[in-house]
Design a protein around this motif. Structure first.
Motif, short mmCIF file in Angstrom:
data_model
loop_
_atom_site.label_atom_id
_atom_site.label_comp_id
_atom_site.label_asym_id
_atom_site.label_seq_id
_atom_site.Cartn_x
_atom_site.Cartn_y
_atom_site.Cartn_z
N THR A 45 54.39 -20.28 -51.13
CA THR A 45 54.96 -21.36 -50.36
C THR A 45 54.63 -21.13 -48.89
O THR A 45 54.23 -20.03 -48.49
N LEU A 46 54.82 -22.17 -48.06
CA LEU A 46 54.58 -22.02 -46.63
C LEU A 46 55.47 -20.94 -46.03
O LEU A 46 55.05 -20.16 -45.17
N MET A 47 56.72 -20.86 -46.48
CA MET A 47 57.63 -19.84 -45.95
C MET A 47 57.13 -18.44 -46.29
O MET A 47 57.21 -17.52 -45.47
N GLU A 48 56.61 -18.28 -47.50
CA GLU A 48 56.08 -16.97 -47.89
C GLU A 48 54.86 -16.61 -47.06
O GLU A 48 54.67 -15.45 -46.67
N GLU A 49 54.02 -17.61 -46.76
CA GLU A 49 52.83 -17.35 -45.95
C GLU A 49 53.21 -16.95 -44.52
O GLU A 49 52.62 -16.05 -43.94
N VAL A 50 54.21 -17.64 -43.96
CA VAL A 50 54.64 -17.30 -42.60
C VAL A 50 55.22 -15.89 -42.56
O VAL A 50 54.91 -15.10 -41.67
N LEU A 51 56.06 -15.57 -43.53
CA LEU A 51 56.63 -14.21 -43.58
C LEU A 51 55.54 -13.18 -43.73
O LEU A 51 55.55 -12.13 -43.06
N LEU A 52 54.56 -13.45 -44.56
CA LEU A 52 53.48 -12.50 -44.79
C LEU A 52 52.63 -12.30 -43.54
O LEU A 52 52.17 -11.19 -43.26
N LEU A 53 52.42 -13.34 -42.78
CA LEU A 53 51.59 -13.23 -41.57
C LEU A 53 52.19 -12.28 -40.55
O LEU A 53 51.46 -11.57 -39.87
N GLY A 54 53.52 -12.31 -40.42
CA GLY A 54 54.08 -11.51 -39.34
C GLY A 54 55.02 -10.43 -39.80
O GLY A 54 55.32 -9.49 -39.07
N LEU A 55 55.40 -10.54 -41.02
CA LEU A 55 56.53 -9.74 -41.54
C LEU A 55 57.56 -9.60 -40.47
O LEU A 55 57.93 -8.80 -39.78
N LEU B 298 50.98 -24.66 -41.31
CA LEU B 298 51.06 -23.20 -41.20
C LEU B 298 50.90 -22.75 -39.75
O LEU B 298 51.59 -21.84 -39.29
N LEU B 299 50.00 -23.40 -39.01
CA LEU B 299 49.82 -23.08 -37.59
C LEU B 299 51.11 -23.36 -36.81
O LEU B 299 51.53 -22.54 -35.98
N VAL B 300 51.72 -24.51 -37.06
CA VAL B 300 52.95 -24.88 -36.36
C VAL B 300 54.07 -23.90 -36.68
O VAL B 300 54.78 -23.42 -35.79
N LEU B 301 54.24 -23.56 -37.96
CA LEU B 301 55.32 -22.67 -38.36
C LEU B 301 55.08 -21.24 -37.88
O LEU B 301 56.01 -20.55 -37.47
N ALA B 302 53.82 -20.80 -37.94
CA ALA B 302 53.51 -19.45 -37.46
C ALA B 302 53.76 -19.34 -35.97
O ALA B 302 54.29 -18.33 -35.48
N HIS B 303 53.40 -20.39 -35.23
CA HIS B 303 53.67 -20.42 -33.79
C HIS B 303 55.17 -20.40 -33.51
O HIS B 303 55.67 -19.62 -32.69
#
Length: 241
Positions: free
Chosen positions: A47-57, A181-186
């Motif tokens: 999911t997008l949430m899992e991807e965001v968590l994985l990017l930055g932990l 994903l870019l917006v959420l990661a930012h």
């Protein structure tokens, strides 16, 4: 509100990181946020949430398109909250309610509990993270280090390429899942982790393009978007926070 910075924070980020006809175009766009793009691994779906968590932990909110059950516990819990609310709320209000950042004591029941831990456990079940206990003198703390770096590397490469080799210079031509994903990661302050491994020249190009993208007026861009209005609404909400 998080802000994009340039080379000064890169060392820290490195340490912390391990045209079709309209009808066809609309149909394809509707699948963007739910389907992996052609280069993604088909045996692991995040999911997008899992991807965001994985990017930055680190992590933040999600995007919703309908009230149909998704099979994801956190998404379905969010949908139940939204459906149970009689009055319509703005995207910004829902972000405040779901994250518990509301001053209204009568709406604290809408807060999603233990979000980071629940997302981490989902990644453990998918074999991407593992669970360890670390001793801190008087107590033990559960941690979730990356055990399968391949998926994180895929995400990092995907976002790097979207700002470099696959740059389209128009957010409305970007894959909507990538834009989301870019917006959420930012907004989750993990985007710099994505670019930390780049050479200086590519790093500066990627950061400048990302800044230009995120500095666009969400209301103006939402008016141009077909199916991506929610992404711009989320960006607008975080810009105001």
């Amino acid at each position: 509100m998080t802000t994009l910075t340039h080379r000064g924070r890169r060392a820290e980020a490195r340490r912390n990181s391990d045209k079709k006809p309209d009808s066809e175009e609309d149909a394809a766009a509707d699948r963007d946020l739910n389907d992996d793009d052609p280069g993604d691994f088909k045996d692991i779906r995040l999911t997008l949430m899992e991807e965001v968590l994985l990017l930055g932990l680190k992590d933040k909110e999600v995007l919703l398109k309908s009230d149909a059950p998704t099979g994801d516990v956190l998404l379905d819990e969010t949908l139940r909250h939204i459906k149970a609310t009689e009055s319509a709320e703005t995207v910004q209000t829902w972000i405040e309610l779901l994250t518990g950042e509301t001053w209204n004591p009568f709406k604290l029941q809408y807060q999603l509990r233990n979000v980071r831990e629940r997302i981490a456990k989902a990644l453990v079940e998918k074999g991407i993270l593992t669970t360890e206990k670390q001793n801190f003198l008087l107590f033990d703390m559960t941690t979730h280090p990356v055990s399968n770096a391949t998926e994180k590397q895929r995400l990092v490469k995907k976002l790097q390429e979207s700002m470099l080799e696959r740059w389209v210079n128009d957010p409305h031509r970007m894959e909507r899942r990538t834009l989301a994903l870019l917006v959420l990661a930012h907004s989750s302050d993990v985007l710099e982790n994505v670019f930390a491994s780049l050479a200086d020249d590519k790093y500066n190009v990627a950061m400048n393009r990302t800044k230009d993208l995120l500095d666009m007026d969400p209301e103006v861009e939402a008016a141009k978007a077909r199916g991506a209005e929610m992404i711009w609404a989320v960006l607008a909400a975080f810009n105001k926070s």
